[in-house]
Write a protein that holds these residues in place. Sequence first.
Motif: not given
Length: 241
Positions: A88-91, A169-179, A193-195
Amino acid sequence: MDRRNFLKVVAGATVIAVSPSLIRGNLYAADGTLFNAYEKTQLVDAAGKPIKASQLEKEVTYIFNYPYASTPCMLINLPKPTGKDVELSSENGEKYVWKSGVGKDRTIVSYVAICTHQMTHPTPNDSFIGYVPTTKKTMAYEKSGIIVCSSHLSAFDAGAGAKVLGGAATQPLNAVVLEHAADDTLWAVGILGSDKFQDYFKSFRPELKEFYNGPAEAKKLVSISAKTVKLTEFSKEIIQY
């Protein structure tokens, strides 16, 4: 633990993949890529009982707040396995890798439910953002089974790290990293992702006071557990186009 045990360099050192629960704080790649690790937090239901991955209904949007008391995130059990190692890529052009969904069939995903366009998000009053099941249609994209922000019809690929499929939108939604633990429980451990959290706090100060008793309470970090409910229980009205 040695850094090499949890950081894997991919594609000529331009993209990183991270095992999130092994680190704390900020991790920057050479190109500025950012991963934020937060407190490991168990997802629980309204009664405080642990959410079990195998019990999540398919194609239903669930909501929990993480990593802050006021930042809503969505949890979705998709109808088929997700992609793997999605670049993926941020804006700003920062590259990063979303590993995959979790669970036995790699179908469970989680994203921050704050649109990266103008930060539309679910509130107790209403929600303009959520997952569109494959049985429904959306004006935002030719196919369903995606996440849509109905404010400006931005569409995100739920099975590929919430990359942008269409809209403003110009960048993905931030992902929550799950375990996904051996006992079938689910834990949030970080954000990929970009904060944009500080922008969110600045833009919605009146809302933070109305729903969370002010900015100080709204900015408290979540730990130990996060109550997880269906979007239809979190918001009084769901708007979806």
